[in-house]
Design a protein around this motif. Sequence first.
Motif, mmCIF file in Angstrom:
data_model
loop_
_atom_site.group_PDB
_atom_site.id
_atom_site.type_symbol
_atom_site.label_atom_id
_atom_site.label_comp_id
_atom_site.label_asym_id
_atom_site.label_seq_id
_atom_site.Cartn_x
_atom_site.Cartn_y
_atom_site.Cartn_z
ATOM 1 N N ALA A 164 65.866 64.384 21.320
ATOM 2 C CA ALA A 164 67.276 64.570 21.543
ATOM 3 C C ALA A 164 67.964 63.401 20.881
ATOM 4 C CB ALA A 164 67.274 64.379 23.111
ATOM 5 N N ALA A 165 67.636 62.396 20.694
ATOM 6 C CA ALA A 165 68.249 61.053 20.011
ATOM 7 C C ALA A 165 68.554 61.751 18.621
ATOM 8 C CB ALA A 165 67.260 59.786 20.045
ATOM 9 N N LEU A 168 79.790 48.887 25.183
ATOM 10 C CA LEU A 168 79.745 50.386 25.773
ATOM 11 C C LEU A 168 80.828 50.448 26.678
ATOM 12 C CD1 LEU A 168 75.984 51.279 26.439
ATOM 13 C CD2 LEU A 168 77.416 52.072 24.389
ATOM 14 N N ALA A 210 67.536 69.131 25.094
ATOM 15 C CA ALA A 210 67.786 67.761 24.254
ATOM 16 C C ALA A 210 68.383 66.888 24.953
ATOM 17 C CB ALA A 210 68.651 68.071 22.854
ATOM 18 N N GLN A 245 75.999 49.618 22.067
ATOM 19 C CA GLN A 245 75.464 50.908 21.520
ATOM 20 C C GLN A 245 73.976 50.771 20.972
ATOM 21 O OE1 GLN A 245 77.689 52.690 18.344
ATOM 22 N NE2 GLN A 245 77.462 54.741 19.109
ATOM 23 N N ASN A 257 66.089 59.611 30.628
ATOM 24 C CA ASN A 257 65.986 58.421 31.422
ATOM 25 C C ASN A 257 67.492 57.668 31.408
ATOM 26 O OD1 ASN A 257 66.079 58.430 28.522
ATOM 27 N ND2 ASN A 257 65.415 56.083 28.607
ATOM 28 N N LEU A 258 68.396 58.413 30.732
ATOM 29 C CA LEU A 258 69.954 58.025 30.801
ATOM 30 C C LEU A 258 70.583 58.539 31.868
ATOM 31 C CD1 LEU A 258 70.430 57.522 27.097
ATOM 32 C CD2 LEU A 258 69.614 56.031 28.550
ATOM 33 N N GLY A 276 63.247 56.156 23.473
ATOM 34 C CA GLY A 276 62.160 56.100 24.153
ATOM 35 C C GLY A 276 62.321 57.404 25.160
ATOM 36 N N GLY A 277 63.520 57.612 25.483
ATOM 37 C CA GLY A 277 63.505 58.922 26.612
ATOM 38 C C GLY A 277 63.354 59.990 25.963
ATOM 39 N N ASN A 278 63.838 60.380 24.616
ATOM 40 C CA ASN A 278 63.572 61.533 24.236
ATOM 41 C C ASN A 278 63.870 61.383 22.728
ATOM 42 O OD1 ASN A 278 63.523 64.532 23.320
ATOM 43 N ND2 ASN A 278 64.667 65.156 25.099
ATOM 44 N N ALA A 284 68.141 63.089 27.192
ATOM 45 C CA ALA A 284 67.652 61.898 27.427
ATOM 46 C C ALA A 284 67.327 61.752 28.853
ATOM 47 C CB ALA A 284 68.138 60.767 26.820
ATOM 48 N N GLN A 323 71.676 50.839 23.871
ATOM 49 C CA GLN A 323 71.663 52.254 24.541
ATOM 50 C C GLN A 323 70.800 53.140 23.457
ATOM 51 O OE1 GLN A 323 72.960 53.130 27.014
ATOM 52 N NE2 GLN A 323 73.770 55.172 27.137
ATOM 53 N N HIS A 324 70.711 53.086 22.432
ATOM 54 C CA HIS A 324 70.152 54.194 21.537
ATOM 55 C C HIS A 324 68.462 53.735 21.469
ATOM 56 C CE1 HIS A 324 73.728 55.131 18.715
ATOM 57 N NE2 HIS A 324 73.808 55.660 19.916
ATOM 58 N N TYR A 334 67.123 52.983 24.344
ATOM 59 C CA TYR A 334 66.780 53.668 25.448
ATOM 60 C C TYR A 334 66.641 55.330 25.280
ATOM 61 C CZ TYR A 334 67.270 49.578 28.418
ATOM 62 O OH TYR A 334 66.978 48.440 29.109
ATOM 63 N N ALA A 335 67.513 55.768 24.378
ATOM 64 C CA ALA A 335 67.611 57.112 24.143
ATOM 65 C C ALA A 335 66.417 57.585 23.442
ATOM 66 C CB ALA A 335 68.953 57.635 23.431
ATOM 67 N N ARG A 395 68.566 64.726 17.519
ATOM 68 C CA ARG A 395 69.792 65.787 17.325
ATOM 69 C C ARG A 395 70.958 65.267 17.510
ATOM 70 N NH1 ARG A 395 67.438 70.347 20.625
ATOM 71 N NH2 ARG A 395 65.181 70.109 20.400
ATOM 72 N N ALA A 396 70.962 64.129 18.243
ATOM 73 C CA ALA A 396 72.514 63.556 18.750
ATOM 74 C C ALA A 396 72.944 62.754 17.556
ATOM 75 C CB ALA A 396 72.298 62.703 19.745
ATOM 76 N N GLY A 397 72.132 62.482 16.265
ATOM 77 C CA GLY A 397 72.457 62.067 15.119
ATOM 78 C C GLY A 397 72.362 60.591 15.079
ATOM 79 N N ILE A 398 71.264 59.962 16.061
ATOM 80 C CA ILE A 398 71.058 58.669 15.791
ATOM 81 C C ILE A 398 70.088 58.447 14.713
ATOM 82 C CG2 ILE A 398 69.891 56.861 17.196
ATOM 83 C CD1 ILE A 398 70.999 58.003 19.947
#
Lengths: 258, 351
Positions: free
Chosen positions: B232-233, A121, A93, B218, A97-98, B227-229, A95, B221-222, B224-225, B235-238
């Motif tokens: 994961a986004a 940020l 889990a 933020q 790309n980050l 788009g990346g996974n 990302a 950033q979310h 990008y998150a 599960r990270a609570g986004i």
Amino acid sequence: MEGERRPLLEVRNIVKRFGGLVAVNRVSMEVYPGEVVGLLGDNGAGKSTLIKVISGVYRPDEGQIFFEGREVRITSPMDAIRLGIETIYQDLALAENLNVYSNIFLGREKLKKLFNLIPVLDHEYMMQESKKVLDRLGIEIPSLRNKIKTLSGGQRQSVAISRSIYWNAKLLIMDEPTAALGVTEQRKVLNLVKTLSAQGVAIIIISHQLYDVFQVAHRLVVLRRGEKVGERLTHETNPDEIVSLIVGAELVEGGQRG
Amino acid sequence: MSRTQVIARVGRNWVILFLFLLCVIFSFTGRGFLSLKTLNNILLTSSPALLLAAGETFVIITGGIDLSVGFVRGLISVISAIVIRDLYALGYSPYFAIFCGIVVGVLLGFLPGLVNGILVARFRVPPFIATLGMYGIANGLALRYSKGFPITFLPDEVGEIGNGFFFYLLPGRLFTVFEKPLGLTEAEARNLVGIVPYATVIAFALLFVFGFVLSKTQFGQHIYAIGGNIDAARRAGIPVEKHLIRVYVISSLFAAFSGVLSTLIFSIGTHTQFAASLELFAIAAVVIGGASLMGGKGNILGTALGVFVLSVLEVGFLMSGILPFYRYIAVGAILVFAVVIDQLFPEIVYD
């Protein structure tokens, strides 16, 4: 070995059914603070189901869960995380790309006010805090500004672990942490498990690689066809006995037939 | 910096070099290419495209695509022009009519994005299909309200705003601020140079604000998150669903800005700008600017450079006397080239 202390996690008589199939049948186990418990069993033995009950993905049909001495109801992964139970699945889990620190702070980014007005940020803070937790765990990553996709499998695993630790995981559940890693990397992850344990974090580790589990676990719990068929202290058993428990060959005295 | 880092950096910023190279080449081949007038021309005509591509950037970073932006822009252009024309015809002041046209256009811009976003996020419709549906609907509505013709007879003030410049310069004679000088001879009028078009300033301001949101906050950033996974986004609570809906709204809002701006610049409401496939040019610009259709990558500055590559190419070909269809061939080739380059150069790794 730590019998006189209060268990961090205790599950009692957990039952989980899927239709007619009983995936987990009246399984009980405890995990003490700082203890590493190896959860073993063949495919379909119920390891993953049990883990998912503890981490809030599934709800048990019967049974109780106690955490830090109190009975708890874990109805969602967020419930588990709030209690301090973090699960690291094989996909980690992250990302890709980050960068490293952005992943450690994913979803919980630290913000600062630009001109006392606009929340932006706070990269510097997140970077420093991430560095601290990595140092504490003895993890070496060249630069925290590197994207995850440039890291090796072991480094990624370490980042995922650091993230849980930074957010105060008390119990870490690891699903096949060494499965996709090379030999050197496997050793690093296992060392990390030992470090965490020494710092008081309890760990449940699922793995098919007996050799790995024997290296780090204090206690082993074996499941077969949804039932607990044995529980051993690592230093009182050997891989042969555990294998026979896993496959169900009855050549060892004391093996409770499930 | 190590050698590989240098190579990676140059390779990842090839667009700037390429843009510079194009300008040098066209300066030789195109008569009068290297002039203030051409620069203004490029800035002015690319402003609507800049907005369109900026909105598209947000969607592409999430790993989605928005095919509807071209026709949403057309629909909003038509509707804002109708509002301006009809209010003006009813006897309202032209500035009031223009103001209402802008407001109605921008507010309507929320709708297509909201629908697209809900379809993609809640109903799990693939973005390609959801926005292709909106592409058809927006096209049909624009044709319905314009009856297939451009909306004309707008008050002259529309063009004054859309085509206005901050500064006017008549070389060697006079320099004015805001006001277009009056009483010029025909020859003088031809030599008059406007500097810094209003439309460009508006487009740049919007780009700056949303570029800031994307890269510094933020919220960005979310994106990008996701788009990346996306797992994961989650599960990270986004709140992934809500976030996706907002992103599609931003995209169609930008399409609306673009539509309103093109009405102001060209003084007509058109549902298609010279029948060009604007969404494809927007997507091309975003990809040339470094984004990937797989998601997780891209930024507003890159997209702006991508737009300028395309518009420099258009103007340069025109001024060099090259037939316009070659432009399509060139754009196609550059688009593929951009992706190949992206694959060839490694990620930047810090020591």
